[in-house]
Scaffold this motif. Sequence first.
Motif: not given
Length: 141
Positions: A110-111, A122-130, A132-137
């Motif tokens: 979804f992100l 491109p989705l490079f920054w989205a991958l970085m956000l993902c 960080v999100y996965a680490a938080a989860v």
Amino acid sequence: MSDATSPTPRAPWTAIYLTAVVVLLAILAFLVWATPVAEDGAKDWFAPMITGGWMAWTFPVALFFWVIGSLLVTMTVLAIRFPETPRLGVLRIETTRGDRLFISLLGSAFLCLGWLFFFGGPLFWALMLCLVYAAAVFRWV
């Protein structure tokens, strides 16, 4: 009379870990080898790997599925080697490692879709956000 000094049989975990890593790396090497070569001799990473196929199997698509498969193999080995009991996180639901992996993959999808809608590729920054999100989860859920 029992022999108190005899060790209990243990699984050869080092061999299991190395076997899993070797198999996953062999599959990755095969995917790199199967990537088409352009006319100039360089790898064409975005060319179809199967010409005339029903799906656009490019290297990035194959790499995505390889990563998902690697995560599933890793979680399976961890679940067998280090069984865990579910824990209660900030969502107030009991989750295991597999549940947290599923929540992080679903949220990451979804992100990425939201990133494409608002910012495009491109989705490079989205991958970085993902990541960080996965680490938080995995830390708090």
